[in-house]
Design a protein around this motif. Structure first.
Motif, PDB file in Angstrom:
ATOM      1  N   UNK A  48       0.816  -1.215   0.000  1.00 47.12           N
ATOM      2  CA  UNK A  48       0.000   0.000   0.000  1.00 47.12           C
ATOM      3  C   UNK A  48       0.855   1.273   0.000  1.00 47.12           C
ATOM      4  N   UNK A  49       2.094   1.183   0.442  1.00 50.95           N
ATOM      5  CA  UNK A  49       2.948   2.369   0.497  1.00 50.95           C
ATOM      6  C   UNK A  49       3.105   3.030  -0.875  1.00 50.95           C
ATOM      7  N   UNK A  50       3.161   2.205  -1.945  1.00 48.36           N
ATOM      8  CA  UNK A  50       3.334   2.810  -3.280  1.00 48.36           C
ATOM      9  C   UNK A  50       2.457   2.164  -4.347  1.00 48.36           C
ATOM     10  N   UNK A  51       1.384   1.473  -3.913  1.00 46.94           N
ATOM     11  CA  UNK A  51       0.535   0.766  -4.873  1.00 46.94           C
ATOM     12  C   UNK A  51      -0.291   1.730  -5.717  1.00 46.94           C
ATOM     13  N   UNK A  52      -0.563   1.329  -6.979  1.00 48.92           N
ATOM     14  CA  UNK A  52      -1.503   2.061  -7.826  1.00 48.92           C
ATOM     15  C   UNK A  52      -2.790   1.266  -7.980  1.00 48.92           C
ATOM     16  N   UNK A  53      -3.142   0.536  -6.927  1.00 41.92           N
ATOM     17  CA  UNK A  53      -4.339  -0.310  -6.931  1.00 41.92           C
ATOM     18  C   UNK A  53      -4.846  -0.411  -5.497  1.00 41.92           C
ATOM     19  N   UNK A  54      -6.041  -0.977  -5.325  1.00 42.99           N
ATOM     20  CA  UNK A  54      -6.613  -1.203  -4.007  1.00 42.99           C
ATOM     21  C   UNK A  54      -6.423  -2.658  -3.585  1.00 42.99           C
ATOM     22  N   UNK A  55      -6.486  -2.876  -2.288  1.00 41.83           N
ATOM     23  CA  UNK A  55      -6.302  -4.193  -1.682  1.00 41.83           C
ATOM     24  C   UNK A  55      -7.550  -4.509  -0.867  1.00 41.83           C
ATOM     25  N   UNK A  56      -8.035  -5.730  -0.986  1.00 44.87           N
ATOM     26  CA  UNK A  56      -9.218  -6.166  -0.248  1.00 44.87           C
ATOM     27  C   UNK A  56      -8.810  -7.201   0.792  1.00 44.87           C
ATOM     28  N   UNK A  57      -9.211  -6.986   2.046  1.00 47.16           N
ATOM     29  CA  UNK A  57      -8.977  -7.941   3.120  1.00 47.16           C
ATOM     30  C   UNK A  57     -10.322  -8.486   3.577  1.00 47.16           C
ATOM     31  N   UNK A 126      -6.202  -9.605  -3.003  1.00 47.56           N
ATOM     32  CA  UNK A 126      -7.249 -10.014  -2.063  1.00 47.56           C
ATOM     33  C   UNK A 126      -6.624 -10.936  -1.030  1.00 47.56           C
ATOM     34  N   UNK A 127      -6.706 -10.559   0.228  1.00 49.15           N
ATOM     35  CA  UNK A 127      -6.193 -11.358   1.335  1.00 49.15           C
ATOM     36  C   UNK A 127      -7.385 -11.882   2.133  1.00 49.15           C
ATOM     37  N   UNK A 128      -7.531 -13.181   2.184  1.00 46.72           N
ATOM     38  CA  UNK A 128      -8.667 -13.825   2.853  1.00 46.72           C
ATOM     39  C   UNK A 128      -8.142 -14.506   4.116  1.00 46.72           C
ATOM     40  N   UNK A 129      -8.366 -13.882   5.253  1.00 49.57           N
ATOM     41  CA  UNK A 129      -7.909 -14.405   6.544  1.00 49.57           C
ATOM     42  C   UNK A 129      -8.884 -15.463   7.044  1.00 49.57           C
ATOM     43  N   UNK A 130      -8.329 -16.541   7.679  1.00 54.36           N
ATOM     44  CA  UNK A 130      -9.141 -17.662   8.172  1.00 54.36           C
ATOM     45  C   UNK A 130     -10.055 -18.193   7.069  1.00 54.36           C
ATOM     46  N   UNK A 131      -9.465 -18.464   5.927  1.00 51.06           N
ATOM     47  CA  UNK A 131     -10.242 -18.868   4.754  1.00 51.06           C
ATOM     48  C   UNK A 131     -10.991 -20.179   4.965  1.00 51.06           C
ATOM     49  N   UNK A 132     -10.556 -20.997   5.919  1.00 47.37           N
ATOM     50  CA  UNK A 132     -11.244 -22.267   6.179  1.00 47.37           C
ATOM     51  C   UNK A 132     -12.668 -22.055   6.657  1.00 47.37           C
ATOM     52  N   UNK A 133     -12.984 -20.859   7.140  1.00 46.47           N
ATOM     53  CA  UNK A 133     -14.349 -20.577   7.597  1.00 46.47           C
ATOM     54  C   UNK A 133     -15.302 -20.323   6.432  1.00 46.47           C
ATOM     55  N   UNK A 134     -14.775 -20.076   5.257  1.00 48.06           N
ATOM     56  CA  UNK A 134     -15.601 -19.808   4.089  1.00 48.06           C
ATOM     57  C   UNK A 134     -15.971 -21.078   3.354  1.00 48.06           C
ATOM     58  N   UNK A 135     -16.405 -20.919   2.109  1.00 47.32           N
ATOM     59  CA  UNK A 135     -16.825 -22.055   1.298  1.00 47.32           C
ATOM     60  C   UNK A 135     -16.233 -21.927  -0.098  1.00 47.32           C
ATOM     61  N   UNK A 136     -16.285 -23.015  -0.825  1.00 43.99           N
ATOM     62  CA  UNK A 136     -15.818 -23.006  -2.213  1.00 43.99           C
ATOM     63  C   UNK A 136     -16.699 -22.098  -3.064  1.00 43.99           C
ATOM     64  N   UNK A 137     -17.988 -22.033  -2.742  1.00 44.48           N
ATOM     65  CA  UNK A 137     -18.880 -21.125  -3.476  1.00 44.48           C
ATOM     66  C   UNK A 137     -18.474 -19.665  -3.267  1.00 44.48           C
ATOM     67  N   UNK A 138     -18.031 -19.324  -2.045  1.00 42.70           N
ATOM     68  CA  UNK A 138     -17.511 -17.967  -1.804  1.00 42.70           C
ATOM     69  C   UNK A 138     -16.341 -17.686  -2.743  1.00 42.70           C
ATOM     70  N   UNK A 139     -15.446 -18.652  -2.834  1.00 42.35           N
ATOM     71  CA  UNK A 139     -14.271 -18.496  -3.698  1.00 42.35           C
ATOM     72  C   UNK A 139     -14.669 -18.296  -5.152  1.00 42.35           C
ATOM     73  N   UNK A 140     -15.603 -19.122  -5.634  1.00 43.72           N
ATOM     74  CA  UNK A 140     -16.012 -19.015  -7.035  1.00 43.72           C
ATOM     75  C   UNK A 140     -16.613 -17.646  -7.332  1.00 43.72           C
ATOM     76  N   UNK A 150      -4.505  -6.572 -14.618  1.00 41.00           N
ATOM     77  CA  UNK A 150      -3.488  -7.605 -14.766  1.00 41.00           C
ATOM     78  C   UNK A 150      -2.826  -7.898 -13.417  1.00 41.00           C
ATOM     79  N   UNK A 151      -2.514  -9.162 -13.201  1.00 46.83           N
ATOM     80  CA  UNK A 151      -1.757  -9.550 -12.013  1.00 46.83           C
ATOM     81  C   UNK A 151      -2.567  -9.663 -10.747  1.00 46.83           C
ATOM     82  N   UNK A 152      -3.863  -9.913 -10.844  1.00 46.28           N
ATOM     83  CA  UNK A 152      -4.685 -10.099  -9.644  1.00 46.28           C
ATOM     84  C   UNK A 152      -4.185 -11.307  -8.864  1.00 46.28           C
ATOM     85  N   UNK A 153      -4.145 -11.153  -7.545  1.00 43.69           N
ATOM     86  CA  UNK A 153      -3.701 -12.267  -6.702  1.00 43.69           C
ATOM     87  C   UNK A 153      -4.593 -12.422  -5.483  1.00 43.69           C
ATOM     88  N   UNK A 154      -5.023 -13.662  -5.236  1.00 43.10           N
ATOM     89  CA  UNK A 154      -5.759 -14.037  -4.033  1.00 43.10           C
ATOM     90  C   UNK A 154      -4.802 -14.752  -3.084  1.00 43.10           C
TER      91      UNK A 154
END
Length: 430
Positions: A48-57, A126-140, A150-154
């Motif tokens: 975030x210090x020099x990003x030209x994009x947003x981050x989702x937690x 996108x940073x998904x904390x405690x992802x085990x609490x979610x579901x595969x449908x959430x991921x999809x 370009x370069x999206x990362x989960x």
């Protein structure tokens, strides 16, 4: 406190592993004290210090975000002396960290508020904390929404609490995402800032609860139900330890001939124990290369060979269409008397009983440092209602049960007496 961001002592080993994870999907799982959450939050704040994009937690429940994620970012920013560079908002209407220079943000959402997640655009990370609490449908749903940059990362963070978790089953094991997936595994040993007391208390779990020790210390997937495992009598505390190869003792090689991987388990019988010295697995390889490895590792050994009975069949997978055991004989310079290969493999029902009778009663040591594949299979390989090993859904190369096959071939050939003698037998439901 101002810090030097180039000082490696300010970061754990996990932080540097994160730098090498460049694919679209990153699964980062580990035990307690591994620093995985702290390191990933460091990484995102650094972005975030020099990003030209947003981050989702994300977390499954929005109510959990402040204490776990937002507060951790504050702690890191204060330790770095950069808190003043950001505007910090956490209310029901606005949950974000704003870089006041660039205008880009870390945005916080709960998966339990799907409309807010669906409406977000311009997200690259996108940073998904405690992802085990979610579901595969959430991921999809998230994966469908993440586009246009370009370069999206989960990144999915979790403790390996369950072998049946959707992250393991759908992302790691299924093979569907292998070309776009990086996996980071961490333990407290990746965190140099752990105190001796911290480590002692974690290691104490070995005396208290085997499954918790596996999850929170070794970063192995928790076993939900041992009755469905092929090797339900396997116990890490009882069977895993340390042993070394003794060139003065006969060295038994047990082979499985799948191409990917081709596998051999190395065993020695001492007066007091069976020592499982090593599990050798070669991906995308062949029997010639495997024999080369064995010759290099055990140049002075006297060998005895066993393995899959089907290896005696002629196969177009080998040079000159000769069978595997003929090649082993030639490559390792063995005589006919150094082979003890059954004409057929025993039925799996009988085989499973024998393997677990052996594990219940035979003194054996599986060398912890060189048997990752075997230990993994003994922990996780499952059977269906007909006692058939489930390989059809285990497409990850690590999980084809090849090491388990080598293990049971050895027992079939050399330790069948455990099927016949009186035993202190434990059933899979005990």
């Amino acid at each position: 406190m101002q810090i030097d961001f180039n000082d490696p002592s300010m970061f754990t080993d996990v932080y540097w592993k994160i730098q090498d994870a460049t694919k679209r999907f990153v699964v980062s799982y580990g035990g307690a004290g591994s620093s995985k959450s702290y390191s990933h939050h460091q990484h995102e704040l650094m972005n975030l210090l020099d990003a030209d994009y947003d981050i989702l937690v994300l977390r499954k429940h929005g109510s959990d975000i402040y204490d776990s994620c937002f507060a951790l970012f504050i702690q890191i920013a204060e330790s770095w002396g950069v808190k003043h560079l950001f505007k910090w908002n956490f209310s029901n209407s606005k949950r974000e960290i704003l870089n006041m220079t660039t205008g880009h943000r870390i945005i916080f959402r709960g998966i339990d508020d799907p409309e807010k997640v669906k409406s977000i655009v311009g997200i690259k990370r996108i940073l998904y904390e405690e992802a085990s609490q979610g579901t595969f449908d959430d991921f999809l749903e998230l994966n469908r929404r993440a586009r246009g940059i370009e370069g999206i990362q989960f990144t999915f963070l979790l403790n390996p609490v369950s072998e049946n978790n959707w992250v393991k089953r759908q992302l790691i094991d299924s093979g569907k995402y292998d070309d776009k997936l990086d996996v980071i595994i961490s333990t407290y040993k990746d965190n140099p800032f752990m105190t001796d007391d911290d480590i002692d208390e974690l290691e104490r779990l070995k005396l208290i609860d085997e499954n918790q020790y596996r999850i929170y210390v070794l970063a192995e997937w928790g076993v939900d139900n041992k009755s469905g495992k092929f090797a339900y009598a396997f116990e890490r505390d009882k069977h895993v330890g340390w042993c070394e190869h003794d060139p003065d003792i006969m060295t038994i090689l047990s082979f499985d001939f799948n191409v990917n991987p081709i596998t051999c388990v190395v065993v020695q019988q001492t007066p007091t124990h069976d020592n499982f010295v090593e599990c050798i697995k070669l991906n995308d390889s062949n029997i010639y290369a495997l024999c080369d490895v064995i010759r290099a590792k055990y140049p002075h050994a006297v060998f005895m060979v066993t393995g899959d009975a089907s290896g005696t069949n002629n196969s177009a997978l080998t040079k000159d269409k000769i069978n595997y055991y003929t090649i082993i004989k030639e490559q390792l310079n063995l005589g006919d008397g150094q082979f003890k290969v059954p004409s057929v493999n025993p039925p799996l029902v009988e085989n499973r009983v024998l393997v677990n009778a052996y594990l219940n009663n035979a003194p054996c040591i599986i060398n912890e440092d060189s048997n990752d594949g075997l230990i993994y299979d003994l922990l996780y390989v499952e059977v269906d209602e007909h006692n058939k090993i489930k390989k059809d859904v285990r497409t990850d190369k690590k999980q084809q049960a090849d090491a388990m096959d080598c293990f049971r071939y050895y027992i079939n050939t050399f330790r069948r007496e455990y099927l016949m003698r009186p035993m202190s037998y434990k059933s899979p439901t005990e």
